[in-house]
Design an enzyme around this catalytic site. Structure first.
Site, PDB file in Angstrom:
ATOM      1  CG  ASP A  69      36.678  29.458 -34.838  1.00 40.24           C
ATOM      2  OD1 ASP A  69      36.673  29.850 -36.022  1.00 40.24           O
ATOM      3  OD2 ASP A  69      37.651  29.606 -34.075  1.00 40.24           O
ATOM      4  CG  ASP A 120      37.989  31.850 -39.317  1.00 40.10           C
ATOM      5  OD1 ASP A 120      37.307  31.127 -38.567  1.00 40.10           O
ATOM      6  OD2 ASP A 120      38.827  32.671 -38.894  1.00 40.10           O
TER       7      ASP A 120
END
Length: 670
Positions: free
Chosen positions: A81, A281
């Site tokens: 992430d 992201d």
């Protein structure tokens, strides 16, 4: 046939050499001698730590990597992430509200190398349950983690050395999970932002650099449609389809870039420049766009599909009345029409170009190309949809679907982002380049020779109220860089080719042997060699062709017709011996006075038989033959005699043809 066998054997030797080379390359890729393992690992890990990525951005909706915790090296699957900064995993005996995940909870109490932070002795943290340093992390969709902070030995990826690759890493020991973190299959999360809010937690690339496992704070993520790879300390460009292009990152703890505009097949979408921030992201499943920009996408797709009904949008736009699907942009897909897969379907849709700012100059930017094979996903059995959704923010969320089949290189030291289109995983339906789209008939905005693209503009007006412009740019042939190693499919192809050549060579050799046996039979049928019992004509004697016409011999043969066959044979043998002796005398006289060029002739003895099979006469034929052929024939006949002597009770002798050497003039007179 012999030449065919030689060719087959030559090809077989060539393929064998190449196959051995392929095998050695496969071994270099998969195995390394134990004596070289530690040295190679030190050299490699000083630059790059690599691990496989698992998962996808559609079904599983995230990508995860294997990380091993504690002295027992307990495996844990962590979501990669780039939108968050901390690492967290559920801990055994402490997790009060945790879901079922891929692995068992990490047994931190059973690890001999653990350290649990104490809020009374370790500064910079708040107390949890009056003793531990607590942590808490919440995410945009409502999921959250809660627990305490711990430190233990960690190994990154499957290919690690138990001792040399270990480093101490601080993470969150989860006690409570909510929403998606509770229901997901992955065990935890690995935050990768430039920095974290925690005093004790640091990004994994910072810790690895401090432990001298890597030389620079750099990592790369290459997300495929299924799986990919994750590297820390640099990047490997062997799977790239183009050179890496670098752009600056904005000065934030997250990874954000400056967008100067968006176009569809180089047709600029008016008003897109106002959405000038892109947030990268990898932990977000889809990509998210502001409502105004998403509406512009829908209008431009409708316009593009109507430009060329034959080559554009081979699936019409789907109209959904369902409120949940009303915002989706989808296209009907007929699986029967595309039996070999959706590649041709993808080739009929446009490229979405995101212009990313490279410097302060207005015309200095790079094109981030979002190809249709990456932005379309199969929503249902009969349709594909754009992997994007609408949200209320003013920036573009570049999620996992926009990162597919690109290698994103995050250089924290220089605050730059490197981008390169790549084959992050094997995908036979991936659109490789613009040229393949032009070959399928999609030329608008792509083919520099298609001048109609300059005047065939849409009527959509954006925020600036001007007609959108199409910029024709030269088509660049993006060269696919192949690795030196050979893939498994190439190895299998070489193996089957090797087996096929072996079979062909065996067939050629068998056929050649059969042909030789057939030649022996034909020669034995053409050349009748008389076989007589006991003693036949001496093999060293020759018979002159003139003796065949001697009247005395004929009269003698006619008078002995009523005798037994055995007496006939004896008398004929005596005649043949007399004739051979006369021939030798003539040869001695001729050799002394004749120096002309000599040729070789074959005197062939043939016995005549009557209807009852009895011998009735003898003929001598004079034939010019090749000496090499005669020697081969004699050799075959000797083998035949030996074979016959083994199988028959009586002994038989074959009368061989002999060679007379006489002058050409004498042979002409005869």
């Amino acid at each position: 046939m012999k030449n065919t066998t030689k060719i087959c054997l030559t090809l077989l030797a060539y393929v064998t050499l190449n196959l051995s080379s392929v095998q050695s390359q496969m071994q270099e890729r998969w195995t390394v001698p134990e004596a070289q393992t530690q040295q190679r690992r030190r050299m490699w890990h000083m630059h790059l730590e690599s691990a496989e990525l698992y998962g996808n951005s559609t079904d599983l909706q995230y990508f995860y990597v294997n990380v091993y915790f504690g002295s027992q090296r307990h495996p844990q699957t962590l979501i990669a992430d780039t939108g968050s900064g901390i690492a967290a995993i559920p801990c055994k005996n402490y997790c009060n509200h945790c879901g079922n995940h891929i692995n068992e909870f990490f047994d931190i109490d059973g690890s001999q190398s653990k350290y649990i932070y104490n809020c009374k002795t370790d500064s910079g943290c708040d107390c949890h349950n009056g003793q531990y340093c607590k942590f808490s992390q919440a995410y945009g969709e409502g999921s959250s983690y809660h627990g305490f902070i711990a430190k233990d030995k960690v190994h990154f990826g499957e290919h690690h050395h138990p001792n040399e690759d270990a480093f101490e890493f601080t993470f969150g020991c989860v006690q409570d999970e909510t929403n998606l973190f509770y229901t997901q299959k992955a065990d935890g999360i690995l935050g990768l932002t430039k920095s974290t809010y925690s005093h004790h937690m640091r990004p994994i690339f910072d810790v690895m650099k401090d432990n001298h496992l890597i030389e620079k704070r750099q990592f790369s993520l290459c997300l495929g449609k299924n799986g990919g790879y994750f590297q820390i300390g640099g990047y490997d460009g062997t799977r790239h389809l183009e050179e890496v292009q670098w752009i600056p990152l904005l000065q934030t703890s997250q990874y954000k870039v400056h967008i100067t505009g968006i176009s569809m097949n180089n047709h600029f979408i008016d008003g897109s420049a106002q959405y000038n921030v892109g947030f990268i992201d990898s932990g977000t499943t889809f990509s998210y766009f502001p409502h105004g920009l998403w509406s512009s996408f829908r209008v431009h797709f409708e316009w593009f599909c109507n430009l060329d009904n034959e080559h554009h949008c081979l699936g019409r736009m789907a109209r959904d009345t369902n409120s949940e699907d009303r915002e989706k942009i989808c296209f009907v897909y007929d699986e029967k029409k595309f039996k070999e897969g959706p590649l041709d379907f993808f080739l009929s849709y446009p490229i979405l170009n995101f212009r990313l700012k490279k410097s302060d100059r207005q015309d200095d930017y790079i094109n981030f190309e979002w190809f249709p094979s990456e932005y379309l996903y199969r929503d249902k059995s009969n349709r594909y949809c754009i992997a994007g959704e609408v949200y209320n923010r003013g920036e573009v969320m570049m999620g996992g679907t926009m990162m597919r089949q690109h290698n994103f290189v995050f250089d924290v030291d220089t605050n730059q982002l490197g981008l390169a289109r790549a084959q992050c995983n094997e995908d036979s339906n991936q659109v490789m380049n613009i040229s393949s789209m032009i070959q399928k008939g999609q030329v608008y905005g792509l083919d520099p020779n298609h001048t109609e693209s300059l005047v065939q503009v849409c009527q959509h007006r954006g925020a600036n109220g001007v007609d959108p412009i199409t910029y024709l740019t030269p088509v660049t042939q993006k060269i696919v860089k192949m690795t030196d190693s050979i893939s498994v499919f190439e190895y299998l192809f070489m193996f089957f080719l090797f087996a096929a050549l072996i079979i062909i060579c065996c067939c050629c050799i068998l056929q050649e042997n059969n042909d030789e046996e057939q030649d022996k039979l034909e020669n034995s049928d053409k050349n009748e060699f008389a076989m007589v019992p006991d003693h036949s004509v001496d093999l060293d004697e020759t018979i002159d062709s003139e003796s065949n016409n001697n009247p005395g011999n004929k009269q003698q043969n006619s008078k002995s017709d009523n005798k037994s066959s055995r007496s006939k044979s004896s008398q004929l043998e005596q005649n043949a011996q007399v004739q051979a002796q006369q021939q030798r005398q003539r040869e001695q006289l001729n050799s002394s006075g004749n120096n002309s060029k000599k040729s070789k002739y074959q005197n062939k003895v043939v016995y005549k038989t009557d209807e009852s099979g009895q011998i009735s006469g003898i003929d001598v034929k004079r034939i010019e033959v090749n000496e090499q052929y005669l020697q081969q024939k004699k050799r075959r006949l000797r083998q035949k005699v030996l074979k016959s002597s083994r199988t028959n009770k009586k002994n038989y002798y074959v009368e061989f043809d002999k060679i007379d050497e006489a002058s050409q003039e004498e042979s002409a007179q005869e």
